[in-house]
Design an enzyme around this catalytic site. Structure first.
Site, PDB file in Angstrom:
ATOM      1  N   LYS A 131      34.703  41.687  41.084  1.00 35.03           N
ATOM      2  CA  LYS A 131      35.561  40.657  41.664  1.00 35.03           C
ATOM      3  C   LYS A 131      36.057  39.743  40.549  1.00 35.03           C
ATOM      4  O   LYS A 131      35.659  39.874  39.396  1.00 35.03           O
ATOM      5  CB  LYS A 131      34.835  39.851  42.732  1.00 35.03           C
ATOM      6  N   LYS A 164      36.225  46.382  49.571  1.00 34.98           N
ATOM      7  CA  LYS A 164      36.015  45.205  50.416  1.00 34.98           C
ATOM      8  C   LYS A 164      37.326  44.435  50.561  1.00 34.98           C
ATOM      9  O   LYS A 164      38.019  44.182  49.570  1.00 34.98           O
ATOM     10  CB  LYS A 164      34.970  44.269  49.812  1.00 34.98           C
TER      11      LYS A 164
END
Length: 250
Positions: free
Chosen positions: A29, A87
């Protein structure tokens, strides 16, 4: 419970590799772009190369708007770059129908490319602060769209935590709804060691952390430390064992 650790780049991923025996999923991320901020495709590729081959790499697609086509392309890009867990933070979806629309596109784009990819619909425990879908609607959204897991994180990183917004008993409802739908349940959001007892009790499948394994507990300024990953995992496993033993003891 599985332990998901989120490095913010290749250097931290190498630190995760040093602690690979203590974690299950390496999550890519970009924290400075949000709770589920997306990193660059080349960073995903480099991290995939840096960590052991038996450790799946997860990638966040971002805190996404309600733009199903855009999100589907981004999700496919993450899969092509080497992520097997995809995700999606449903930040800009205000209704379950919008969320299902986005996630159906993601599931098709990703699984047409790689059938064994794992798609995660992610919502926010503090949804009331940003106006997105109710967090307890996420398991049904994930089920209707063909996802593999439902996840909750926190959208606003201001020091408040998952359980500050949704107490453990409410999170337990989320987990039960996910399990009833045949999904895995993932929980994150400034999770600390002190939360592990509750997370084990409610039978969370995946626990996502960053700050808890960074020096100084700082997800932004701190750096992931292998010894903190090891200590967190040891405590997590202890709580899982204790929870597993409780029905037998009673």
């Amino acid at each position: 419970m599985l332990l998901l650790i989120s490095p913010d780049g290749v250097d931290e991923a190498l630190d995760c590799a040093k602690a690979a025996e203590h974690l299950d999923i390496v999550d890519v991320k970009k924290p400075d772009e949000g709770s589920l901020g997306a990193n660059f495709p080349w960073v995903i590729r480099e991290i995939r190369t840096a960590v052991p081959a038996d450790k799946p790499v997860s990638a966040t697609v971002g805190d996404v708007p309600y733009k199903p086509g855009t999100v589907a392309q981004a999700a496919l890009g993450a899969a092509v770059s080497g992520a097997t867990y995809i995700k999606v933070g449903l930040y800009g979806c205000t209704t379950p129908e919008q969320a299902v629309d986005v996630m159906r596109g993601v599931v098709r784009a990703v699984k047409d490319y790689r059938a064994d990819a794992f798609v995660v619909a992610s919502g926010y425990a503090d949804a009331h602060r940003i106006g997105c879908v109710n967090p307890l609607a996420l398991p049904d959204i994930a089920r209707r769209s063909g996802c593999d897991a439902a996840m909750l994180d926190t959208a606003v990183k201001d020091g408040t935590r998952l359980f500050d917004h949704l107490p453990p008993d409410v999170c337990a409802r989320f987990v039960r709804r996910a399990h009833d739908a045949g999904l895995l349940a993932a929980l994150a959001g400034s999770v600390k060691v002190g939360d592990l007892g509750d997370l084990a009790r409610i039978e969370t499948d995946i626990v996502g952390v960053r700050g808890a394994v960074c020096e100084g507990g700082d997800r932004n300024a701190g750096r992931i430390q292998p010894h903190l990953v090891a200590a967190f995992r040891a405590e997590m496993d202890r709580h899982v064992r204790e929870h597993a033993a409780t029905p037998t003891a009673s």
